[in-house]
Write a protein that holds these residues in place. Structure first.
Motif, PDB file in Angstrom:
ATOM      1  N   GLU A 232       0.837  -1.210   0.000  1.00  0.00           N
ATOM      2  CA  GLU A 232       0.000   0.000   0.000  1.00  0.00           C
ATOM      3  C   GLU A 232       0.865   1.251   0.000  1.00  0.00           C
ATOM      4  O   GLU A 232       0.546   2.245  -0.670  1.00  0.00           O
ATOM      5  N   THR A 233       1.979   1.201   0.736  1.00  0.00           N
ATOM      6  CA  THR A 233       2.899   2.344   0.769  1.00  0.00           C
ATOM      7  C   THR A 233       3.505   2.579  -0.601  1.00  0.00           C
ATOM      8  O   THR A 233       3.561   3.721  -1.087  1.00  0.00           O
ATOM      9  N   GLN A 234       3.966   1.501  -1.254  1.00  0.00           N
ATOM     10  CA  GLN A 234       4.576   1.650  -2.576  1.00  0.00           C
ATOM     11  C   GLN A 234       3.549   2.075  -3.630  1.00  0.00           C
ATOM     12  O   GLN A 234       3.857   2.870  -4.525  1.00  0.00           O
ATOM     13  N   ASP A 235       2.331   1.589  -3.499  1.00  0.00           N
ATOM     14  CA  ASP A 235       1.271   2.011  -4.422  1.00  0.00           C
ATOM     15  C   ASP A 235       0.996   3.511  -4.269  1.00  0.00           C
ATOM     16  O   ASP A 235       0.768   4.215  -5.256  1.00  0.00           O
ATOM     17  N   GLU A 236       0.998   3.966  -3.012  1.00  0.00           N
ATOM     18  CA  GLU A 236       0.788   5.392  -2.753  1.00  0.00           C
ATOM     19  C   GLU A 236       1.886   6.222  -3.414  1.00  0.00           C
ATOM     20  O   GLU A 236       1.609   7.233  -4.072  1.00  0.00           O
ATOM     21  N   ILE A 237       3.125   5.782  -3.269  1.00  0.00           N
ATOM     22  CA  ILE A 237       4.249   6.520  -3.864  1.00  0.00           C
ATOM     23  C   ILE A 237       4.178   6.473  -5.384  1.00  0.00           C
ATOM     24  O   ILE A 237       4.444   7.482  -6.066  1.00  0.00           O
ATOM     25  N   TYR A 241       4.088   9.763  -7.896  1.00  0.00           N
ATOM     26  CA  TYR A 241       4.998   9.989  -9.021  1.00  0.00           C
ATOM     27  C   TYR A 241       4.232  10.108 -10.340  1.00  0.00           C
ATOM     28  O   TYR A 241       4.620  10.880 -11.230  1.00  0.00           O
ATOM     29  N   ALA A 242       3.166   9.362 -10.459  1.00  0.00           N
ATOM     30  CA  ALA A 242       2.377   9.431 -11.692  1.00  0.00           C
ATOM     31  C   ALA A 242       1.745  10.800 -11.879  1.00  0.00           C
ATOM     32  O   ALA A 242       1.532  11.252 -13.014  1.00  0.00           O
ATOM     33  N   GLU A 243       1.465  11.490 -10.770  1.00  0.00           N
ATOM     34  CA  GLU A 243       0.807  12.799 -10.832  1.00  0.00           C
ATOM     35  C   GLU A 243       1.791  13.958 -10.760  1.00  0.00           C
ATOM     36  O   GLU A 243       1.408  15.108 -10.962  1.00  0.00           O
ATOM     37  N   MET A 244       3.056  13.670 -10.472  1.00  0.00           N
ATOM     38  CA  MET A 244       4.049  14.725 -10.303  1.00  0.00           C
ATOM     39  C   MET A 244       4.463  15.347 -11.631  1.00  0.00           C
ATOM     40  O   MET A 244       4.572  14.662 -12.642  1.00  0.00           O
ATOM     41  N   SER A 297      19.992  16.100  -0.609  1.00  0.00           N
ATOM     42  CA  SER A 297      21.138  15.394  -1.170  1.00  0.00           C
ATOM     43  C   SER A 297      21.667  16.086  -2.430  1.00  0.00           C
ATOM     44  O   SER A 297      22.832  15.959  -2.769  1.00  0.00           O
ATOM     45  N   ASN A 298      20.779  16.824  -3.076  1.00  0.00           N
ATOM     46  CA  ASN A 298      21.159  17.645  -4.230  1.00  0.00           C
ATOM     47  C   ASN A 298      20.129  18.771  -4.330  1.00  0.00           C
ATOM     48  O   ASN A 298      19.093  18.732  -3.662  1.00  0.00           O
ATOM     49  N   ALA A 299      20.431  19.754  -5.139  1.00  0.00           N
ATOM     50  CA  ALA A 299      19.491  20.868  -5.308  1.00  0.00           C
ATOM     51  C   ALA A 299      18.232  20.384  -6.021  1.00  0.00           C
ATOM     52  O   ALA A 299      18.243  19.393  -6.750  1.00  0.00           O
ATOM     53  N   GLY A 300      17.135  21.092  -5.798  1.00  0.00           N
ATOM     54  CA  GLY A 300      15.909  20.719  -6.484  1.00  0.00           C
ATOM     55  C   GLY A 300      14.681  21.364  -5.882  1.00  0.00           C
ATOM     56  O   GLY A 300      14.772  22.237  -5.014  1.00  0.00           O
ATOM     57  N   THR A 301      13.507  20.904  -6.323  1.00  0.00           N
ATOM     58  CA  THR A 301      12.224  21.455  -5.894  1.00  0.00           C
ATOM     59  C   THR A 301      11.444  20.416  -5.097  1.00  0.00           C
ATOM     60  O   THR A 301      11.338  19.256  -5.509  1.00  0.00           O
ATOM     61  N   ILE A 302      10.903  20.840  -3.959  1.00  0.00           N
ATOM     62  CA  ILE A 302      10.071  19.945  -3.150  1.00  0.00           C
ATOM     63  C   ILE A 302       8.761  19.711  -3.890  1.00  0.00           C
ATOM     64  O   ILE A 302       8.010  20.646  -4.160  1.00  0.00           O
ATOM     65  N   THR A 303       8.491  18.450  -4.230  1.00  0.00           N
ATOM     66  CA  THR A 303       7.274  18.139  -4.988  1.00  0.00           C
ATOM     67  C   THR A 303       6.203  17.449  -4.156  1.00  0.00           C
ATOM     68  O   THR A 303       5.045  17.385  -4.563  1.00  0.00           O
ATOM     69  N   PHE A 304       6.602  16.929  -2.980  1.00  0.00           N
ATOM     70  CA  PHE A 304       5.594  16.256  -2.146  1.00  0.00           C
ATOM     71  C   PHE A 304       6.083  16.203  -0.702  1.00  0.00           C
ATOM     72  O   PHE A 304       7.259  15.974  -0.437  1.00  0.00           O
ATOM     73  N   THR A 305       5.149  16.435   0.227  1.00  0.00           N
ATOM     74  CA  THR A 305       5.425  16.230   1.647  1.00  0.00           C
ATOM     75  C   THR A 305       4.224  15.535   2.272  1.00  0.00           C
ATOM     76  O   THR A 305       3.090  15.798   1.889  1.00  0.00           O
ATOM     77  N   LYS A 306       4.500  14.655   3.224  1.00  0.00           N
ATOM     78  CA  LYS A 306       3.422  14.002   3.947  1.00  0.00           C
ATOM     79  C   LYS A 306       3.717  14.093   5.436  1.00  0.00           C
ATOM     80  O   LYS A 306       4.737  13.587   5.911  1.00  0.00           O
ATOM     81  N   SER A 307       2.829  14.736   6.175  1.00  0.00           N
ATOM     82  CA  SER A 307       3.040  14.916   7.605  1.00  0.00           C
ATOM     83  C   SER A 307       2.026  14.161   8.454  1.00  0.00           C
ATOM     84  O   SER A 307       2.156  14.100   9.670  1.00  0.00           O
ATOM     85  N   GLU A 368      15.938   7.247  -0.421  1.00  0.00           N
ATOM     86  CA  GLU A 368      15.847   6.634  -1.748  1.00  0.00           C
ATOM     87  C   GLU A 368      16.302   7.602  -2.826  1.00  0.00           C
ATOM     88  O   GLU A 368      16.131   8.821  -2.700  1.00  0.00           O
ATOM     89  N   ILE A 369      16.874   7.062  -3.874  1.00  0.00           N
ATOM     90  CA  ILE A 369      17.072   7.797  -5.125  1.00  0.00           C
ATOM     91  C   ILE A 369      16.248   7.071  -6.182  1.00  0.00           C
ATOM     92  O   ILE A 369      16.353   5.849  -6.333  1.00  0.00           O
ATOM     93  N   ARG A 370      15.416   7.840  -6.863  1.00  0.00           N
ATOM     94  CA  ARG A 370      14.570   7.258  -7.909  1.00  0.00           C
ATOM     95  C   ARG A 370      14.897   7.886  -9.257  1.00  0.00           C
ATOM     96  O   ARG A 370      15.187   9.086  -9.338  1.00  0.00           O
ATOM     97  N   VAL A 371      14.830   7.058 -10.291  1.00  0.00           N
ATOM     98  CA  VAL A 371      15.058   7.517 -11.659  1.00  0.00           C
ATOM     99  C   VAL A 371      13.790   7.227 -12.455  1.00  0.00           C
ATOM    100  O   VAL A 371      13.373   6.060 -12.561  1.00  0.00           O
ATOM    101  N   ASN A 372      13.178   8.290 -12.943  1.00  0.00           N
ATOM    102  CA  ASN A 372      11.889   8.179 -13.640  1.00  0.00           C
ATOM    103  C   ASN A 372      10.850   7.451 -12.775  1.00  0.00           C
ATOM    104  O   ASN A 372      10.057   6.643 -13.275  1.00  0.00           O
ATOM    105  N   GLY A 373      10.901   7.745 -11.463  1.00  0.00           N
ATOM    106  CA  GLY A 373       9.931   7.195 -10.538  1.00  0.00           C
ATOM    107  C   GLY A 373      10.253   5.813 -10.018  1.00  0.00           C
ATOM    108  O   GLY A 373       9.560   5.307  -9.134  1.00  0.00           O
ATOM    109  N   LYS A 374      11.309   5.159 -10.533  1.00  0.00           N
ATOM    110  CA  LYS A 374      11.653   3.800 -10.128  1.00  0.00           C
ATOM    111  C   LYS A 374      12.827   3.826  -9.148  1.00  0.00           C
ATOM    112  O   LYS A 374      13.836   4.495  -9.398  1.00  0.00           O
ATOM    113  N   HIS A 375      12.665   3.114  -8.033  1.00  0.00           N
ATOM    114  CA  HIS A 375      13.735   3.093  -7.040  1.00  0.00           C
ATOM    115  C   HIS A 375      14.969   2.376  -7.583  1.00  0.00           C
ATOM    116  O   HIS A 375      14.878   1.456  -8.403  1.00  0.00           O
TER     117      HIS A 375
END
Length: 384
Positions: A232-237, A241-244, A297-307, A368-375
């Motif tokens: 369920e956690t991986q499906d959520e992620i 990514y599909a909507e990002m 870990s590198n520069a970039g834009t925050i695209t999602f947060t879950k609190s 995690e580091i993901r490439v095109n949404g894949k871990h």
């Protein structure tokens, strides 16, 4: 001289009006900060009820861990509010001191003018005033002279009234500054107390570092349920990514360790727990890691947060950071998040704090580091 003094009095009046407006805004700001602080304290007080309502020992221990984690976040927020209040008080004290300087300068100017008026009246004496009236050649001249004397007298009265009011304003401003200084001292004391509380909470965390053995025991004890939760956690992620909307160009450069000073890995990327669970990242942990800052870990834009999260389930609080070109990083089990969606962060900039939220047996950072949404295995990308 008379025209100049009217302008001075008008200026003093304008300063007074602006001071009242500024003081009202400051009062609203301090009231808002005090309300925010009180609300955080209510949240802290309410945490104990979760422990009291736990029906099993396992649920109770989970609630205790959750209470500790949330209290750490609340105390951090309280410290931030108090520091904001300190800055507001210091600015207000500086503003009032400048206001006092201006008022005292105007008092000096008015007092000098008042002394000149007294000297002129003494030199002229009342007889000269009477002679001006009696020397009038006509009733019209008499009325004109009388009106002039009346205006002179009113001018002198206005001067005295203005001087008296300015003195009262100075005393009121000094009293306000003294009250602000007392509030400032109390607030600084409260900050130090909250920092001591934070240190105590961090040092009394349920576990110093993540226990991978304990995690394996929990996993194998109810493997079906845990596999369901992880799926369920991986499906959520995957849905996230599909909507990002990711940046097209990679920001460049290399990736750095996400928890400065912590290189120990308690769980590596790949299969674990007798090949029954695939770990999609690496877990960084170590002594006193709880509450340590997590950096980009590198520069970039925050695209999602879950609190928001369910204690004992999934990644807890986590962040996804887009680096462009299909590259992104994920930071999980956080105790607090210090950024918002849309923020652009630099490499090495603080974005969160290490915690033990979600399914975790001790403080650590799941990275995690993901490439095109894949871990993918993050280690080949990390350059220290």
């Amino acid at each position: 001289m008379k025209r100049w003094n009217k302008r001075l009095l008008a200026l003093i009046l304008c300063i007074g009006v602006l001071a009242c407006m500024t003081t009202a805004a400051f009062g609203d700001e301090i009231a808002d900060l005090n309300d925010r602080y009180a609300q955080l304290q209510k949240e802290a007080d309410a945490l104990q009820s979760k422990i009291d309502n736990a029906k099993t020992e396992k649920a109770k221990q989970e609630a205790i861990k959750e209470k500790t984690t949330q209290e750490i976040g609340i105390i951090r927020n309280q410290i931030a509010v108090l520091e904001e209040k300190i800055a507001a008080l210091e600015n207000e004290i500086l503003r009032k001191e400048e206001e006092i300087d201006g008022l005292e300068e105007s008092i000096d100017q008015n007092y000098d003018l008042f002394k000149k008026r007294m000297r002129a009246m003494y030199m002229a004496e009342n007889t000269s005033m009477i002679s001006l009236v009696l020397g009038a050649e006509s009733f019209g001249d008499f009325l004109t002279t009388s009106e002039y004397l009346k205006r002179v007298a009113q001018h002198d009265q206005d001067l005295l009234d203005g001087l008296r009011q300015t003195l009262e304003d100075v005393e009121a401003a000094k009293a306000a500054v003294e009250a602000d200084r007392e509030d400032l001292a109390d607030t600084k004391t409260e900050v130090e107390e909250k920092k001591r509380q934070l240190d105590a909470k961090l040092s009394s965390t349920i576990a110093e570092i993540q226990s991978i053995d304990q995690m394996e025991k929990e996993y194998l004890a109810d493997i079906a349920a845990k596999q369901k939760e992880m799926k369920e956690t991986q499906d959520e992620i995957d849905r996230i990514y599909a909507e990002m909307e990711e940046m097209e160009e990679f920001v460049g450069g290399t990736f750095m360790l996400p928890v400065p000073g912590y290189t120990y890995i308690s769980s590596y990327y790949g299969w674990r727990f007798n090949g029954s669970d695939f770990h999609t990242g690496v877990d960084f942990t170590g002594a006193n890691v709880n509450g340590k800052k997590v950096v980009a870990s590198n520069a970039g834009t925050i695209t999602f947060t879950k609190s928001t999260y369910v204690p004992g389930v999934g990644y807890g609080k986590y962040i996804i950071l887009d680096h462009g070109g299909g590259y992104s990083t994920l930071y999980a089990h956080l105790s607090s998040i210090n950024v918002s969606v849309g923020d652009y962060v630099k490499k090495g900039e603080s974005i969160a704090n290490v915690g033990s939220t979600g399914w975790s047996t001790g403080p650590h950072l799941h990275f995690e580091i993901r490439v095109n949404g894949k871990h993918t295995n993050p280690l080949p990308y990390l350059k220290g």
